[in-house]
Every structure is written in C-alpha cells, then in structure tokens.
Motif scaffolding. Sequence first.
Motif, PDB file in Angstrom:
ATOM      1  N   ASP A  43     -10.023   0.345  -3.143  1.00 30.70           N
ATOM      2  CA  ASP A  43     -10.745  -0.417  -2.120  1.00 30.70           C
ATOM      3  C   ASP A  43     -12.187  -0.708  -2.505  1.00 30.70           C
ATOM      4  O   ASP A  43     -12.917  -1.334  -1.730  1.00 30.70           O
ATOM      5  CB  ASP A  43     -10.726   0.329  -0.790  1.00 30.70           C
ATOM      6  CG  ASP A  43     -11.579   1.592  -0.829  1.00 30.70           C
ATOM      7  OD1 ASP A  43     -11.643   2.221  -1.910  1.00 30.70           O
ATOM      8  OD2 ASP A  43     -12.181   1.941   0.194  1.00 30.70           O
ATOM      9  N   LYS A  52      -4.626   1.643  -2.209  1.00 34.65           N
ATOM     10  CA  LYS A  52      -4.537   0.235  -1.847  1.00 34.65           C
ATOM     11  C   LYS A  52      -3.932  -0.584  -2.980  1.00 34.65           C
ATOM     12  O   LYS A  52      -4.439  -0.592  -4.102  1.00 34.65           O
ATOM     13  CB  LYS A  52      -5.933  -0.317  -1.530  1.00 34.65           C
ATOM     14  CG  LYS A  52      -6.597   0.260  -0.293  1.00 34.65           C
ATOM     15  CD  LYS A  52      -5.840  -0.093   0.980  1.00 34.65           C
ATOM     16  CE  LYS A  52      -5.803  -1.591   1.212  1.00 34.65           C
ATOM     17  NZ  LYS A  52      -4.989  -1.895   2.436  1.00 34.65           N
ATOM     18  N   ASP A  93       0.838  -1.206   0.000  1.00 29.15           N
ATOM     19  CA  ASP A  93       0.000   0.000   0.000  1.00 29.15           C
ATOM     20  C   ASP A  93       0.869   1.251   0.000  1.00 29.15           C
ATOM     21  O   ASP A  93       2.000   1.240   0.515  1.00 29.15           O
ATOM     22  CB  ASP A  93      -0.902   0.031   1.233  1.00 29.15           C
ATOM     23  CG  ASP A  93      -2.066  -0.939   1.129  1.00 29.15           C
ATOM     24  OD1 ASP A  93      -2.185  -1.623   0.093  1.00 29.15           O
ATOM     25  OD2 ASP A  93      -2.849  -1.031   2.089  1.00 29.15           O
ATOM     26  N   LEU A 142      -8.607  -6.468   0.038  1.00 28.69           N
ATOM     27  CA  LEU A 142      -9.095  -6.483   1.412  1.00 28.69           C
ATOM     28  C   LEU A 142      -9.406  -7.914   1.843  1.00 28.69           C
ATOM     29  O   LEU A 142      -9.853  -8.738   1.048  1.00 28.69           O
ATOM     30  CB  LEU A 142     -10.350  -5.621   1.536  1.00 28.69           C
ATOM     31  CG  LEU A 142     -10.261  -4.182   1.009  1.00 28.69           C
ATOM     32  CD1 LEU A 142     -11.566  -3.452   1.267  1.00 28.69           C
ATOM     33  CD2 LEU A 142      -9.103  -3.449   1.654  1.00 28.69           C
ATOM     34  N   SER A 202      -3.397  -6.466   4.743  1.00 29.29           N
ATOM     35  CA  SER A 202      -3.887  -5.258   4.084  1.00 29.29           C
ATOM     36  C   SER A 202      -4.004  -4.075   5.040  1.00 29.29           C
ATOM     37  O   SER A 202      -3.496  -2.989   4.761  1.00 29.29           O
ATOM     38  CB  SER A 202      -5.242  -5.529   3.421  1.00 29.29           C
ATOM     39  OG  SER A 202      -5.747  -4.375   2.795  1.00 29.29           O
ATOM     40  N   SER A 203      -4.680  -4.260   6.162  1.00 33.93           N
ATOM     41  CA  SER A 203      -4.837  -3.154   7.110  1.00 33.93           C
ATOM     42  C   SER A 203      -3.496  -2.741   7.704  1.00 33.93           C
ATOM     43  O   SER A 203      -3.242  -1.557   7.955  1.00 33.93           O
ATOM     44  CB  SER A 203      -5.813  -3.539   8.225  1.00 33.93           C
ATOM     45  OG  SER A 203      -5.334  -4.649   8.975  1.00 33.93           O
ATOM     46  N   SER A 239      -1.480  -0.445   5.286  1.00 38.24           N
ATOM     47  CA  SER A 239      -1.987   0.932   5.255  1.00 38.24           C
ATOM     48  C   SER A 239      -1.482   1.724   6.457  1.00 38.24           C
ATOM     49  O   SER A 239      -1.009   2.857   6.325  1.00 38.24           O
ATOM     50  CB  SER A 239      -3.521   0.923   5.255  1.00 38.24           C
ATOM     51  OG  SER A 239      -4.035   0.309   4.102  1.00 38.24           O
ATOM     52  N   ILE A 251      -9.430   7.373  -0.849  1.00 37.96           N
ATOM     53  CA  ILE A 251      -8.919   6.003  -0.820  1.00 37.96           C
ATOM     54  C   ILE A 251      -9.152   5.415  -2.206  1.00 37.96           C
ATOM     55  O   ILE A 251     -10.290   5.368  -2.687  1.00 37.96           O
ATOM     56  CB  ILE A 251      -9.630   5.138   0.241  1.00 37.96           C
ATOM     57  CG1 ILE A 251      -9.509   5.773   1.626  1.00 37.96           C
ATOM     58  CG2 ILE A 251      -9.038   3.724   0.243  1.00 37.96           C
ATOM     59  CD1 ILE A 251     -10.296   5.036   2.704  1.00 37.96           C
TER      60      ILE A 251
END
Length: 312
Positions: A52, A88, A32, A92, A98-99, A102, A49
């Motif tokens: 996503d 992104k 990311d 997800l 993924s989180s 970020s 964003i």
Amino acid sequence: MLRSVKAFAPATVANVSCGFDILGFAIDAMGDTVELVLKDEPGLVVVSIEGDGGKLPLDAEKNTCAVAIQAMLDELGSNVGMNIYLTKGLPLGSGMGSSAASAVAALAAANRLLGEPFEKKDLLPFAIAAEKVACGAGHADNVAPSLLGGFVLIRDYHPLDVIKLPVPGGLCCTLVHPHFELKTADSRSVLRDQIPMKHATIQSGNVAGLIAGLYEGDFELISRSLRDVIAEPYRAVLLPGFYEVREALKAAGALGMGISGSGPTLFALSKGKETAVAIAKAAEEIYREIGLGVDVYFSEINTKGAYVIEEK
C-alpha cells in the motif's frame, strides 16, 4: 481448533456501464490477501500492511479489515482477539474494489477461523459496514461480487436484496488502469442529482437487456446493453483519451467498454480470452500514443468469490 487462516478476495468491477450502483462482477486476475492469527488477548490488531506504500491506516477503527471483522464479532457477541496481516494486490483508488477486497478477504478468513458461524451471503452486512468507513457510503456493488463471485445485482438495501446472476461461458474481461489518480469524490461530484425521463427509460432498458443477455448467454444482447447514459457522459471528461480508447477497444473486438466503479480503471467485456488479449494490446497502444502509462489485466470472470487459501 484453527489458529490462523489466510483468505483471498478478488478485484471487482462496479456499475458495469448501465448498472450504476446496482451491478458488479468479480475478476480472476488479481485481489487482496488477509491472514488472521488468533491471539490470547481480546481485540483486533492490524500488525502489517504490504503493497500500500504506507497509505492505509493501521488503526483498527479505520482499517476496513478490522472494521469488517469487528462488525462480525459484535453480531456474535464475541471478544476473540486476532492479529491481522493484509497484503494488497490491488492499487488504491483504482476503481477495482480495493477497499472491498480487503474487507471481504478479512471476513472470509475470520468466518473460517471461528468455525463458519455465517453462511457466505450473510457476511455482506459486515462488508458494507467496512465500506462506509472506507468510502463514506455503504454500497454493495463491490463487496457483493468480491464475496460471492460472478455478476451480482443489488436490487435493494432495505432490506438487503442481492441476486447472483449467471455468467455465460467464455465471457472475459480486460481491465485497463491508466497511471493517474482520480479521486472518488471528484468522480461523484460531476454527477447530476436529477435524470431526464428519457435517460431513465434508456438506462432501465439497458439494465434489463444486460441481465437478460447474461441469462440467455446472448453476447450480442450484452453488447447492445453495455451503454450508460447517466454517469459515463459526465465522468468521461475526467479520463484522458476516454473516447479514443473506447473506439480502439471496440475495434479490437470488445463487446462493450465502461468505467470500472468511479475510475480511472476502464473495463471491457469480450467473448473468449484471445479477444481479451487483443483488447489489452490495443489499450496499451492507444495509451502509448496518448503519452500515459497503463497497466492492463485480462481474465475470465471470477465465479468463486472469496475463498480460504491456507489454514493451520
């Protein structure tokens, strides 16, 4: 004084078979990107964003980028205002961190924008705070390797004790992302609360063997140690064709294969990029036979972690 900084954070594989919730490593292939721009007014604003599909929150109290940066600012006692632009590069709910990517990219950019008040490793608590918002639990096995790069062991959380492990030259990874959704809550729900002593002993031996293999550059030992007897047997039933895929990837030269994080992405380690490519082709073929779409990525292990790619 800098006005804007853009940073990148790589995808990660957590658990690494036997290292449930304590091991992770970073991947070069994807990640990311976060750009931060200073603004005159206090407060964090998630401006946009991309990538996503409109699923991630723009609310600063729920967005992992903003939560991580706010934790840093609170520690500094600062009310600096920033606009946040997230791109992104990771799907997800994929099991590729993924989180975490970020949050880590946001922290790398913010730390540089503020004149680097923190050493890289000292950003970890802020990334963990963001993971609590994203996942409900503050695990570090994704954020730590995304931030620091390479293989990382989380020995303990109280106090936080993170050890960066060596990466043998030529060690590569293939990521296999089948086209179906597996919720983390479902993947967690099948796990057992109690572990037989026999399984705990086997798992401990495999974790020790994997770490020894990394230090010694012993690919055979790494291969023997990539075995999970605690989580994988229960999670495998949630993944279509898991055992067929595992046999195909081993036949293609994989040192071992496992579930990346809570899935559905699978990972396979190999010696050399040529073998990693062969594993990718084998994965595509077996999923074609199963009748399931798949995305496949291969690369060397990322040993750099998060880094700044542009500043103004």
